[in-house]
Each structure stands twice: as structure tokens, then as C-alpha cells.
Scaffold this active site. Sequence first.
Site, PDB file in Angstrom:
ATOM      1  NE  ARG A  28      -3.271  -0.531   0.171  1.00 40.40           N
ATOM      2  CZ  ARG A  28      -5.026  -0.061   0.251  1.00 40.40           C
ATOM      3  NH1 ARG A  28      -5.546  -0.969   1.198  1.00 40.40           N
ATOM      4  NH2 ARG A  28      -5.774   0.676  -0.149  1.00 40.40           N
ATOM      5  NE  ARG A  32      -4.646   2.439   3.237  1.00 38.81           N
ATOM      6  CZ  ARG A  32      -4.300   1.046   3.809  1.00 38.81           C
ATOM      7  NH1 ARG A  32      -3.526   0.894   4.913  1.00 38.81           N
ATOM      8  NH2 ARG A  32      -5.745   1.005   4.535  1.00 38.81           N
ATOM      9  NE  ARG A  41      -8.885   9.878  -2.914  1.00 39.57           N
ATOM     10  CZ  ARG A  41     -10.596  10.585  -2.897  1.00 39.57           C
ATOM     11  NH1 ARG A  41     -11.112  10.868  -3.514  1.00 39.57           N
ATOM     12  NH2 ARG A  41     -10.397   9.802  -1.993  1.00 39.57           N
ATOM     13  CG  ASP A  77      -9.271  -0.842  -4.475  1.00 44.10           C
ATOM     14  OD1 ASP A  77      -8.806  -0.034  -3.677  1.00 44.10           O
ATOM     15  OD2 ASP A  77      -9.806  -1.880  -4.798  1.00 44.10           O
ATOM     16  CE1 TYR A 154     -14.152  -4.423   1.288  1.00 40.83           C
ATOM     17  CE2 TYR A 154     -12.426  -6.505   0.742  1.00 40.83           C
ATOM     18  CZ  TYR A 154     -12.402  -5.918   1.594  1.00 40.83           C
ATOM     19  OH  TYR A 154     -12.048  -5.159   2.355  1.00 40.83           O
TER      20      TYR A 154
HETATM   21  O1  CP3 Z   1      -0.333  -1.085  -3.060  1.00 42.15           O
HETATM   22  C1  CP3 Z   1      -1.002  -0.268  -3.194  1.00 42.15           C
HETATM   23  O2  CP3 Z   1      -0.256   0.493  -2.517  1.00 42.15           O
HETATM   24  C2  CP3 Z   1      -1.132  -0.183  -4.255  1.00 42.15           C
HETATM   25  C3  CP3 Z   1      -2.793  -0.023  -4.244  1.00 42.15           C
HETATM   26  C4  CP3 Z   1      -3.948  -0.334  -3.522  1.00 42.15           C
HETATM   27  C5  CP3 Z   1      -5.031  -0.028  -3.089  1.00 42.15           C
HETATM   28  N1  CP3 Z   1      -5.515  -0.709  -2.860  1.00 42.15           N
HETATM   29  C6  CP3 Z   1      -5.008   1.155  -3.086  1.00 42.15           C
HETATM   30  C7  CP3 Z   1      -6.020   2.181  -2.641  1.00 42.15           C
HETATM   31  C8  CP3 Z   1      -3.617  -2.120  -3.185  1.00 42.15           C
HETATM   32  C9  CP3 Z   1      -1.992  -3.129  -3.652  1.00 42.15           C
HETATM   33  C10 CP3 Z   1      -5.238  -1.954  -3.008  1.00 42.15           C
HETATM   34  C11 CP3 Z   1      -5.624  -3.706  -2.341  1.00 42.15           C
HETATM   35  C12 CP3 Z   1      -6.596  -4.099  -1.643  1.00 42.15           C
HETATM   36  N2  CP3 Z   1      -8.003  -2.607  -1.727  1.00 42.15           N
HETATM   37  C13 CP3 Z   1      -6.657  -4.419  -0.619  1.00 42.15           C
HETATM   38  C14 CP3 Z   1      -5.955  -5.736  -0.253  1.00 42.15           C
HETATM   39  C15 CP3 Z   1      -4.961  -5.134   1.101  1.00 42.15           C
HETATM   40  C16 CP3 Z   1      -4.935  -4.822   2.281  1.00 42.15           C
HETATM   41  O3  CP3 Z   1      -4.871  -3.896   2.700  1.00 42.15           O
HETATM   42  O4  CP3 Z   1      -5.835  -5.465   3.140  1.00 42.15           O
HETATM   43  C17 CP3 Z   1      -8.765  -4.378   0.134  1.00 42.15           C
HETATM   44  C18 CP3 Z   1      -9.044  -5.177   1.054  1.00 42.15           C
HETATM   45  C19 CP3 Z   1      -9.024  -3.390  -0.751  1.00 42.15           C
HETATM   46  C20 CP3 Z   1     -10.079  -2.634  -1.153  1.00 42.15           C
HETATM   47  C21 CP3 Z   1     -10.272  -1.115   0.041  1.00 42.15           C
HETATM   48  N3  CP3 Z   1      -9.870  -0.231  -1.390  1.00 42.15           N
HETATM   49  C22 CP3 Z   1     -10.533   0.005   0.857  1.00 42.15           C
HETATM   50  C23 CP3 Z   1     -11.412  -1.157   2.033  1.00 42.15           C
HETATM   51  C24 CP3 Z   1     -10.452   0.963   0.681  1.00 42.15           C
HETATM   52  C25 CP3 Z   1     -10.195   1.550   1.866  1.00 42.15           C
HETATM   53  C26 CP3 Z   1      -9.184   1.881   2.628  1.00 42.15           C
HETATM   54  C27 CP3 Z   1      -8.258   2.116   2.595  1.00 42.15           C
HETATM   55  O5  CP3 Z   1      -7.305   1.270   2.326  1.00 42.15           O
HETATM   56  O6  CP3 Z   1      -8.472   3.001   2.341  1.00 42.15           O
HETATM   57  C28 CP3 Z   1     -10.083   1.087  -0.689  1.00 42.15           C
HETATM   58  C29 CP3 Z   1      -9.591   2.525  -1.209  1.00 42.15           C
HETATM   59  C30 CP3 Z   1      -8.325   2.617  -1.354  1.00 42.15           C
HETATM   60  N4  CP3 Z   1      -8.011   1.961  -2.620  1.00 42.15           N
HETATM   61  C31 CP3 Z   1      -7.322   3.469  -1.501  1.00 42.15           C
HETATM   62  C32 CP3 Z   1      -6.246   3.146  -1.622  1.00 42.15           C
HETATM   63  C33 CP3 Z   1      -4.875   4.303  -2.033  1.00 42.15           C
HETATM   64  C34 CP3 Z   1      -7.614   4.590  -0.497  1.00 42.15           C
HETATM   65  C35 CP3 Z   1      -8.613   5.831  -1.303  1.00 42.15           C
HETATM   66  C36 CP3 Z   1      -8.471   7.342  -0.893  1.00 42.15           C
HETATM   67  O7  CP3 Z   1      -9.060   7.099   0.037  1.00 42.15           O
HETATM   68  O8  CP3 Z   1      -7.870   8.477  -1.909  1.00 42.15           O
END
Ligand code: CP3
Length: 340
Positions: A28, A32, A41, A77, A154
Amino acid sequence: MLFMNSQTRFLNSCKSKRVDRPPVWLMRQAGRCLPEYRALRERHDFLEMLTREELIAEVSLQPWRRFQMDAVIVFADILLLPMVLGMELQFLEGQGPKFPHLISGEKDLGALKKFNAAADIPFLTAALKKIKRETKDEAALIGFAGSPWTVASYVTQDFEELREKNPALLKKILGRLTKETIPYLKAQVEAGADVLQIFDSWGGILSPSEYAEWSAPYIREIAAALKATGVPIIIYVKESAALLEEMIATACDVISVGWETPLAKAKQIAGGKVAIQGNFNPHILMQATPEEIRLAAKNMIREMEDYPGYIANLGHGVLPKTPVENIEAFTNTIKLTADS
Ligand code: CP3
């Protein structure tokens, strides 16, 4: 050992070969935690960020420009795949992602489209090519997908109960997600991904025997289908201390372990058969001082010194409030370790 470039260092580690020092990246890392991500963003909503080539490439490269990690993970994602299969995805500010219409029966499953890379993810494949042009062999490029089990959690109505109430339907959903994940990952490899990671964030709610029934077989099928590409696969399971054998049985090349798993135990179970990734505590990365982080990171590296095939990383994703100087302390400490 002679200096290696990041791509070689990373790929050799995945294949359990000796390297000059452990490669390092953070799960991640894209999005973030960086102020430059938050600045972007403010101007674009999340779904726009996920589907515009230049924004994907930019966010993927931001952490690399700052910290020069050994790997760049593409900004995407795990929920992108069900979205392009036709499921409406909403991203409500402050609440995270949500599918307003979940799969609750065969009809919903039948309504999903068949994945077609050219039509469904041209922005992602173009972004991968763009990142590769910019990083060359100075970074390994990581593509990814969620595991069928985790993605199903999901997209499925009453997910937790379905295993009891309608296991046949849940298995159909898992089978269908598996079938679509294979070309989704292949397209990422064709566009330049050197490594793939499968995120099984909800695998840890299963017991070992349940994991062997509900998650591992689908991941094994994906890994087998991608074997011919030669690209190594990392399997990450959150809270996986009891599941290491089952993770190894998926025939992925690397197991990514959490901080609840002592590395000594991971080494013993992995036994040189697979490489290990992990497992620094992201809460420590967020809360400790840079000096404390340097010490803890050195201890982690020392513990893995005798293991062929180790990738320094966190036990889960980097937390949004992690200070930039803490990340710098962590990555620099790993980069200064050489085994000469
Ligand atoms: O590793 C990386 O930086 C690549 C990008 C990446 C994102 N999501 C971008 C993202 C990766 C590898 C993921 C995987 C992901 N997405 C998982 C598995 C990894 C883990 O953390 O367990 C899951 C369960 C998700 C589903 C998801 N997407 C959730 C639950 C959320 C909200 C919570 C959070 O992580 O912020 C997202 C949104 C998301 N995906 C963001 C990012 C950068 C945040 C978006 C924002 O608010 O700008």
C-alpha cells in the site's frame, strides 16, 4: 556480492536465490500516506484516479521517486476487477468502497461480463507500460489482484452466512472470479508486470482446513495458470500465522507474512521451499521514532540473513498517517545492509 539492480535483486529473491541485500518495498505504498497523493486526490475522486492512465502512473511512481524502493506496485484496487465485470462500485468519501448491488444468486452471477483486457482495462495496461518505461530495471514492477475469497467477501450478499446456507453458490462465485482473475493478471504481465501479488486480506478468518477448502484451491489455480509466464507470484494473507502450510500449498513463489508470525517460525515452515516477505509492524512504522525504526529494521534483517529469498516489507499495508521520515528510516536501513 556484486551490486545488483533492483529488478534482478527482487526477482532473484522471489526465486530464493542469494542477493546482495534484501529488496524492500511497502504494501500500500501507492496512495494513502504521501502528501503528493493527497494533493492529487483533492482534485480527483477515487474512481477517476483508478481509471486514468496518467494518474495511475503518477501515483505508482510517487513513492519510488521519494524513497527509491526496489519495487513499484501499480496503483489499482482489488475491487477494480468486479467493477469492470459490470458491478457498480461507489466510493463514498470517508466510508470506503461499496457495491450497492451485491451478488445474491445465480442470476447476478450470470449478469457479469466476461473479462476482456483491451476493452476493460486499457488505462491500467497503458499505465503499466508507462511506469516500466520510466523505471526500467531500477524497480521491479508489481501487478496484483485480490484472491477470489477476498474479492467475494466484498461482492457477495450475506457473505459470512453463505458458506453454511448455500455453499454451492459461493463455490460458483469463487470459480467465476478465479476464471476472470487469470486473464486480468495475464494482461498485467503482458503490459510489463515483473511480479504479481495476490491479496487475500480476509483469508485469516478461516481455519487451516477451511482455508484449504475455500481459498487456497482458487489461488492455486490462478498460480498454475500463470506459471508459463515465468513471473513470480507473492501470496499475502492477513493474520496468516496458522495458515503458512496452506499458503505454501498454493505453489506461489513467496509467502507474505504478518507481524503476528515470528520470522523464525516462518523460516522453519517455509524451509527454503518458498521465499518470505514481511513482516514489520505498520503500527510501529507509524508510531516509533526513526531511530527506533532503524534498530527494529536492522533486527528484522539480521533474523533473515541466513534465509535465501527474503523481501523486506510490512506485515500489512502502510497506515495513512505514517510520517514520511519513518518510511525513509525504514527503507534506508534496508538499503544500507549489504551481505559482503
Ligand atoms: O499497494 C498499493 O499501494 C497499490 C494500491 C492498492 C490500493 N488498494 C489502492 C487504494 C492496493 C494493493 C489495494 C488493495 C486492496 N484494496 C485490498 C487488499 C490489501 C489490504 O489492505 O488488505 C483491499 C481489501 C482493498 C479494498 C479497499 N480499497 C478498501 C477497504 C479501501 C478503503 C480503505 C483504504 O485502504 O484506504 C480501498 C480504497 C483504496 N485503495 C485507497 C487506495 C490508495 C484509498 C483511497 C483514498 O481514500 O484515497
